[in-house]
Scaffold this active site. Structure first.
Site: not given
Ligand code: BGC
Length: 445
Positions: A161, A197
């Site tokens: 992200k 989360d």
């Molecule tokens: C992460 C996850 C997370 C998801 C939603 C992804 O980019 O790798 O760990 O649960 O985003 O936030």
């Protein structure tokens, strides 16, 4: 009144895009089969695109009670909250503060990022007049792929992200937080639980609803977790005498999908090429950028003739998923569009978001079928995230996939919004651990 028309190639172009982005019922079945293969491999510890991470947490009984602080880091906001569990399935968040995580913190030194979130906790305590002298337990929701080695220990595998803070990958994030809390003088706070989360979302919902066995995030990023029989987690060496455990799938990295050249271009230009293929086709961080790339392509082919459009759509990530939501709801991010251009833009948004929802629907169905082959039981899927919450028609498009697959049995699947559930969920996890005598550790005791 602007009267620009799209070119005569418009219909041909749109049907081509529609075809490229389609997820047919046969594609959905393929997604399900591929998911099952990858889940099997992941649980056995064999190389595959699904990490299938044991969370060391099971669903709560609903009778857990107490108070706990929770800290949430997972995107452009960090949150600190205090929750009270009444032991009757109600988790009440009685104070919450939100802090913006700047791009500089996301991409700077890891220590500065952790000092910042420790500072958020400090500010929260001061604002709510909570004494620094008393001892507090804190549950940490950290929404990135973490290889957990215990309830309150785990190393960050890789950032997602858009985060790239240095010195964090490969490190125990609870230790990093603990150190930062000490540096900021918060020596009485004990980090007792670490949760993704998705896990927090599932736990929050299942605290009051026993048929909840899956948690999904459809927001900036995407991921899911579900309840697995411990006997199926072949890669876990010591399985103890627990019967079930929540598995954090990290499905954003699922790679067995039919991608097109727009996906490949977006991936190549991203900060994490070769990774998070499903996330890049489904989640809110990327849908706007996919749309922008398709529109830009239309402009360069002369199908979309809007003056000044080339400039407006040439900057990466300038068209956001929020803009798509606005377009899908009948609004427009720009005023100077002709009726034809508005129609064209809306069409592309519809196509891109439909593909996302259908892949998400297929993935959810795959997990439910993994737990319950004939879909005999009722399943509540706890979902959080702005894409699911705010994108017009997104939920309906997911449900259509269930209807295609299961007909009337699809009524057994309940999609339930669990807004901001992950923080309260982490607090439930902390209480659950205490009741079940699951060990947590203190680093600086
Ligand atoms: C992460 C996850 C997370 C998801 C939603 C992804 O980019 O790798 O760990 O649960 O985003 O936030």
């Amino acid at each position: 009144m602007i009267n620009r028309k799209v070119s005569s190639d418009y219909d041909k172009f749109i049907s081509k895009v529609e075809k490229i982005f389609s997820v047919t019922p046969a594609d959905v079945k393929k997604i399900i089969d591929n998911f099952h293969q990858e889940m099997r491999r992941g649980l056995a510890g064999r190389g595959c695109s699904l990490k299938m991470i044991p969370s060391f947490v099971d669903r709560p009984a609903g009778s857990e009670a107490g108070r706990c602080l929770a800290l949430d880091l997972g995107g452009t906001n960090s949150r600190v909250l205090a929750a009270r569990l009444d032991g009757k399935g109600n988790a009440r968040v009685f104070a919450v503060s939100k802090f913006v995580v700047s791009a500089a913190l996301m991409r700077g030194a890891g220590e500065a990022l952790f000092d910042f979130i420790a500072g958020c906790v400090r500010e929260f305590l001061a604002k709510n007049r909570i004494s620094l002298r008393k001892k507090y337990q804190l549950a940490f929701t950290f929404s990135f792929p973490v290889e957990q080695t215990g309830l309150a220990a785990g190393k960050l595998i890789i950032w997602t992200k858009g985060f790239s803070a240095s010195g964090v990958e490969g490190k125990d994030v609870v230790r990093l937080l603990d150190d930062a809390l000490w540096r900021s003088g918060l020596k009485n706070i004990e980090v007792v639980a670490l949760a993704n989360d998705t896990v927090g979302t599932l736990v929050t919902k299942s605290y009051s609803d026993r048929s909840c066995d899956m948690g999904v995030i459809l927001g900036t990023g995407t991921n899911a977790c579900y309840v697995e029989k411990v006997s199926n987690i072949l890669k876990m060496k010591s399985r103890g005498n627990r019967r079930s455990m929540i598995i954090n799938m990290e499905w954003g990295n699922f790679s067995k999908l039919r991608r097109c050249h727009v996906d490949r271009e977006l991936d190549r230009a991203s900060g994490n090429p070769g990774r998070q293929y499903l996330e890049k086709m489904v989640s809110g961080m990327y849908l706007g950028e996919i749309t922008r790339r398709v529109v830009f392509h239309m402009i360069s082919k002369g199908v979309f003739l809007g003056e000044g459009f080339e400039r407006a759509y040439s900057e990466e990530y300038s068209f956001r998923t929020e803009d798509m939501s606005l377009v899908a709801a009948g609004g427009m991010p720009q005023r100077d569009l002709s009726a034809d251009e508005r129609k064209a833009l809306k069409k592309i948004c519809d196509i891109v978001s439909l593909r996302s929802a259908r892949i998400a629907g297929g993935a959810i169905a795959a997990v439910l079928l993994w737990m319950d082959k004939e879909l005999r039981k009722r399943h509540t899927v706890a979902i959080d995230g702005s894409l699911f919450e705010k994108y017009p028609g997104f939920e309906k498009n997911i449900k259509n996939v269930f209807r295609e697959l299961f007909g009337r049995r699809s009524k057994k699947i309940k999609l339930e919004m669990a807004k901001d559930g992950s923080g309260a969920g982490a607090a439930v996890i902390a209480a659950w651990a205490q009741i079940n005598h699951i060990s947590t550790r203190r680093l600086h005791a």
